[in-house]
Write a protein that holds these residues in place. Structure first.
Motif, PDB file in Angstrom:
ATOM      1  N   HIS A  16       0.692  -1.716  -0.246  1.00 13.24           N
ATOM      2  CA  HIS A  16      -0.462   0.122  -0.066  1.00 13.24           C
ATOM      3  C   HIS A  16       1.064   1.306  -0.344  1.00 13.24           C
ATOM      4  O   HIS A  16       1.607   1.347   0.569  1.00 13.24           O
ATOM      5  CB  HIS A  16      -1.136   0.123   0.961  1.00 13.24           C
ATOM      6  N   HIS A  38       4.492  -2.351  -9.906  1.00  8.03           N
ATOM      7  CA  HIS A  38       3.179  -3.245 -10.817  1.00  8.03           C
ATOM      8  C   HIS A  38       3.464  -4.035 -11.805  1.00  8.03           C
ATOM      9  O   HIS A  38       3.957  -5.195 -11.869  1.00  8.03           O
ATOM     10  CB  HIS A  38       2.214  -2.491 -11.420  1.00  8.03           C
ATOM     11  N   ARG A  45      -1.058  -1.350  -4.034  1.00  5.57           N
ATOM     12  CA  ARG A  45      -3.110  -0.525  -4.039  1.00  5.57           C
ATOM     13  C   ARG A  45      -2.117   0.723  -4.054  1.00  5.57           C
ATOM     14  O   ARG A  45      -0.921   0.965  -2.746  1.00  5.57           O
ATOM     15  CB  ARG A  45      -3.700  -1.127  -3.813  1.00  5.57           C
ATOM     16  N   SER A  47      -2.752   4.927  -2.477  1.00  2.00           N
ATOM     17  CA  SER A  47      -4.009   5.994  -2.052  1.00  2.00           C
ATOM     18  C   SER A  47      -3.128   7.208  -2.247  1.00  2.00           C
ATOM     19  O   SER A  47      -1.846   7.447  -2.164  1.00  2.00           O
ATOM     20  CB  SER A  47      -3.191   5.497  -0.035  1.00  2.00           C
ATOM     21  N   ILE A  93      -4.281  -0.831 -11.228  1.00  3.46           N
ATOM     22  CA  ILE A  93      -4.433  -0.713  -9.954  1.00  3.46           C
ATOM     23  C   ILE A  93      -5.021  -0.290  -8.970  1.00  3.46           C
ATOM     24  O   ILE A  93      -5.519   0.866  -9.424  1.00  3.46           O
ATOM     25  CB  ILE A  93      -2.444   0.158  -9.427  1.00  3.46           C
ATOM     26  N   GLU A  94      -5.217  -0.833  -7.909  1.00  5.47           N
ATOM     27  CA  GLU A  94      -6.513   0.046  -7.042  1.00  5.47           C
ATOM     28  C   GLU A  94      -6.552   0.760  -6.441  1.00  5.47           C
ATOM     29  O   GLU A  94      -4.786   1.900  -6.209  1.00  5.47           O
ATOM     30  CB  GLU A  94      -6.861  -0.953  -5.733  1.00  5.47           C
ATOM     31  N   ASP A  96      -7.874   4.967  -4.382  1.00  9.70           N
ATOM     32  CA  ASP A  96      -8.687   5.359  -4.316  1.00  9.70           C
ATOM     33  C   ASP A  96      -8.314   6.960  -3.760  1.00  9.70           C
ATOM     34  O   ASP A  96      -6.703   7.235  -3.551  1.00  9.70           O
ATOM     35  CB  ASP A  96      -8.428   4.873  -2.106  1.00  9.70           C
TER      36      ASP A  96
END
Length: 163
Positions: A16, A38, A45, A47, A93-94, A96
């Motif tokens: 993360h 990646h 992930r 942020s 890729i996730e 947020d």
């Protein structure tokens, strides 16, 4: 950077990364780093963090309220994060979004801890001579670093050892 195993599942959770973004190209260096991780097969992930700075300049506040200026900054921040996230989304890729208001360095360090990030990805600090002319957020984040490590990256997204 070590990744933790999710409790009871024996599966490593994705790495993360917290990547602060602003209107500069330098803030995109962290995106390049995430994409390289990646491509190397690292599950991750991201942020993205945008920090709005409350205005304190009386010349600005004469014409607009602090609320109006902050609203404008957050709207701009959303556009910046959308732009920064586009390549990450295309790669699967996730991502947020995190938004904060106040001291940039504090909120970078705080968001990394609050959201259980494994690393904060920042551009390499400016040379010390440039630092004398303005605040170097990357250098200050490294100086005040807490539990979450800071990864300094160059313009290609490669991790760089810094002193």
């Amino acid at each position: 950077m070590s990744r933790q195993t999710e409790a009871g599942h024996g599966v490593e959770r994705p790495l993360h990364l917290l990547i602060p973004v602003d209107a500069t190209d330098r803030s995109r260096w962290g995106i390049r780093h995430a994409l390289a991780q990646h491509r190397a097969g690292v599950p991750l992930r991201v942020s993205l963090l945008f920090v709005a700075v409350p205005p304190d300049e009386w010349r600005i506040l004469r014409f607009r309220s602090e609320e109006e200026i902050l609203r404008f900054q957050f709207e701009r921040g959303k556009l910046l994060m959308d732009d920064a996230a586009s390549e990450l989304h295309r790669a699967g890729i996730e991502v947020d979004y995190l938004e904060r208001e106040g001291d940039v360095v504090f909120h970078i360090l705080d968001a990394a801890e609050q959201h259980d990030c494994d690393a904060i990805v920042m551009p390499v600090p400016y040379p010390r001579l440039v630092k004398l002319l303005s605040v170097d957020v990357a250098r200050e984040v490294m100086r005040r670093q807490r539990a979450v490590p800071v990864v300094s990256v160059d313009n290609e997204g490669l991790a760089v050892m810094t002193a």
